[in-house]
Design an enzyme around this catalytic site. Structure first.
Site, PDB file in Angstrom:
ATOM      1  N   GLU A 228       0.800  -1.229   0.000  1.00  0.00           N
ATOM      2  CA  GLU A 228       0.000   0.000   0.000  1.00  0.00           C
ATOM      3  C   GLU A 228       0.832   1.280   0.000  1.00  0.00           C
ATOM      4  O   GLU A 228       0.848   2.031   0.980  1.00  0.00           O
ATOM      5  CB  GLU A 228      -0.965   0.009   1.190  1.00  0.00           C
ATOM      6  CG  GLU A 228      -1.960  -1.131   1.162  1.00  0.00           C
ATOM      7  CD  GLU A 228      -3.064  -0.993   2.198  1.00  0.00           C
ATOM      8  OE1 GLU A 228      -2.995  -0.102   3.054  1.00  0.00           O
ATOM      9  OE2 GLU A 228      -4.024  -1.790   2.129  1.00  0.00           O
TER      10      GLU A 228
ATOM     11  N   GLU B 103      -5.945  -8.086   0.119  1.00  0.00           N
ATOM     12  CA  GLU B 103      -6.528  -7.800   1.434  1.00  0.00           C
ATOM     13  C   GLU B 103      -7.974  -7.419   1.253  1.00  0.00           C
ATOM     14  O   GLU B 103      -8.312  -6.630   0.368  1.00  0.00           O
ATOM     15  CB  GLU B 103      -5.828  -6.612   2.134  1.00  0.00           C
ATOM     16  CG  GLU B 103      -4.530  -6.939   2.801  1.00  0.00           C
ATOM     17  CD  GLU B 103      -3.920  -5.738   3.514  1.00  0.00           C
ATOM     18  OE1 GLU B 103      -4.664  -4.855   4.005  1.00  0.00           O
ATOM     19  OE2 GLU B 103      -2.684  -5.672   3.578  1.00  0.00           O
TER      20      GLU B 103
HETATM   21  C1  FCB Z   1      -4.622  -2.012   5.310  1.00  0.00           C
HETATM   22  C2  FCB Z   1      -3.269  -2.439   5.823  1.00  0.00           C
HETATM   23  C3  FCB Z   1      -3.309  -3.489   6.883  1.00  0.00           C
HETATM   24  C4  FCB Z   1      -4.477  -3.311   7.819  1.00  0.00           C
HETATM   25  C5  FCB Z   1      -5.752  -3.126   7.057  1.00  0.00           C
HETATM   26  C6  FCB Z   1      -6.981  -2.998   7.913  1.00  0.00           C
HETATM   27  O1  FCB Z   1      -4.559  -0.705   4.875  1.00  0.00           O
HETATM   28  O2  FCB Z   1      -2.483  -2.928   4.767  1.00  0.00           O
HETATM   29  O3  FCB Z   1      -2.082  -3.488   7.546  1.00  0.00           O
HETATM   30  O4  FCB Z   1      -4.222  -2.269   8.675  1.00  0.00           O
HETATM   31  O5  FCB Z   1      -5.653  -1.996   6.232  1.00  0.00           O
END
Ligand code: FCB
Length: 442
Positions: free
Chosen positions: A169, A353
């Site tokens: 990210e 994610e």
């Molecule tokens: C993302 C991150 C991860 C976690 C989630 C909820 O932005 O990559 O580490 O904090 O959000």
């Protein structure tokens, strides 16, 4: 409530995994890890709820075997984890902490023993404090420092890793941390932001070059995306949403795949970028084998008075998670389809994610997180919609295996499929864990 689609609803070979990150679970106080800019950030009043740090976190450093058992028992075939730069190089450069490297060595072997594909992210936000002292992501040398760290990891783990991404990210590392000041190092400075975001791109490309040279394969990137919507249909909201979208959703993928930055971002960044930035695209556009999408929410954008970028967030009408994030599954299929058409083409996409925060109390030893099951189900259906529309989506990782250190939220944002009692450190699989295991049965 929408049911979780079974494994058979996805194309053969579609990969399911669970994700975590080093600082959020390991316990940074153990094993000779060096101080990070997160520790500095958390020690500064007002930055992190309860001034919590990752010093102990889930104590995964000692309990990793039990945690990998949980990943395997759920029926996942891959585990997305990250290596802490400061654990391996406590000063960011120079002497390696052998104990730290040994830890990752054991962890990767542990994955292979359980039949799990190791999906490595090299950097998930714990910059060594010694490098922060030198300007961190603002210093162009960070690309070389990161390249050197990458080489150390590649040489030790590279023979057993299934996939690698350099930086988790980059929007969060760049914009959230240097412009909004909400993550370490907590700056609010446009020049710092422009430089950090460019150096993140350069470090990404440099690391890809190192990994290829070391013979690693299946290399990608992991970026985060939000469904950016205008707060109303007014032309002013439309323009503001486009600008927000360019900063959040387009900047990094456009750099990596098209070798340029969006005009809407250059409007604000041009005077602040380091000299000669255009020449770095040859490195930044190093070809990738896959592209990872982290997706959680939608945002409603309105114009705001003041200097560029002049955008503000407005509350939206959809149900929200415990962190107030609007739940918008169709945003995921939209983002995947758009990435495929505008940037990534035939390159396989992964959702790297996706998940939600909830209060998740344990009642009589059980956590019945129906909301999370519904969230995961809706987003998995959105993945199916994208696949039906022709997107080469190849896998999905749930965030997260465990409740963990949720950065500025401290230990309050529980995202786990497995409940963690932060006193006893006991792990208790939630209803969502059991529901996913059932859906993943072969
Ligand atoms: C993302 C991150 C991860 C976690 C989630 C909820 O932005 O990559 O580490 O904090 O959000």
């Amino acid at each position: 409530m929408t049911a979780l689609p079974p494994r058979s609803a996805f194309p053969p070979g579609f990969l399911f995994g669970a994700a975590t990150s080093s600082y959020q679970i390991e316990g940074h106080g153990f094993g000779g890890a060096g101080p990070t800019h997160w520790d500095t950030f958390a020690a500064t009043p007002g930055n992190v709820k309860g001034a919590e740090t990752g010093a102990r976190a889930c104590d995964h450093y000692h309990r990793w075997a039990e945690d990998l058992d949980l990943v395997a028992a759920a029926g996942f075939e891959s585990y997305r984890f990250s290596t802490s730069w400061a654990r391996v190089l406590p000063e960011g450069r120079g002497t390696v902490n052998a104990e730290g490297l040994d830890f990752y060595d054991r962890l990767v072997d542990g994955m292979l023993e359980r039949g799990l594909k190791p999906a490595l992210t090299l950097y998930h936000w714990e910059l060594p404090a010694a490098l922060a002292d030198l300007g961190g992501w603002r210093n162009r040398d960070v690309a070389q420092w990161f390249g050197d760290f990458t080489r150390i990891i590649a040489r030790r783990l590279g023979d057993r890793i299934w996939s690698t991404a350099p930086i988790n990210e980059p929007w969060c590392v760049g914009w959230l941390s240097h412009f909004l000041g909400l993550h370490a190092p907590g700056l609010r400075d446009i020049r710092a932001t422009a430089r950090a975001m460019h150096h993140l791109c350069l470090a990404h490309g440099t690391a890809i070059g190192v990994l290829r040279a070391e013979g690693l394969t299946n290399l990608g990137a992991v970026c985060n995306f939000e469904h950016a919507l205008p707060a109303s249909q007014s032309p002013e909201c439309e323009t503001a949403a486009k600008r927000y979208d360019a900063i959040f959703n387009r900047f990094f993928v456009e750099a990596m795949f098209l070798g340029r930055y969006p005009e809407e971002v250059l409007d604000g960044f041009a005077p602040h970028l380091p000299r000669g930035w255009e020449e770095d695209f040859a490195t930044i556009t190093a070809p990738l084998d896959w592209f990872g999408v982290n997706y959680y929410t939608a945002k409603r954008i309105a114009p705001a008075a003041g200097p560029w970028p002049g955008t503000a967030e407005r509350p939206g009408p959809l149900p929200k998670t415990a962190l107030g994030w609007e739940i918008c599954p169709e945003g995921l299929s939209h983002i995947l389809t758009r990435l495929h058409h505008d940037y990534t083409g035939a390159t396989p996409l992964y959702v790297t994610e996706n998940g939600m925060a909830a209060e998740d109390p344990l009642v009589h030893g059980l956590c019945i997180d129906e909301d999370r099951i519904a969230y995961l189900a809706a987003h998995l259906h959105a993945c199916r919609d994208a696949i039906a529309a022709g997107v080469p989506l190849s896998g999905y990782y749930a965030w997260s295996l465990l409740d963990n250190y949720e950065w500025a939220e401290g230990y309050e944002g529980r995202f786990g499929l497995v409940h963690v009692d932060f006193e006893s450190l006991q792990r208790t699989p939630k209803a969502s864990y059991h529901a996913l295991s059932k859906a993943l049965e072969r």
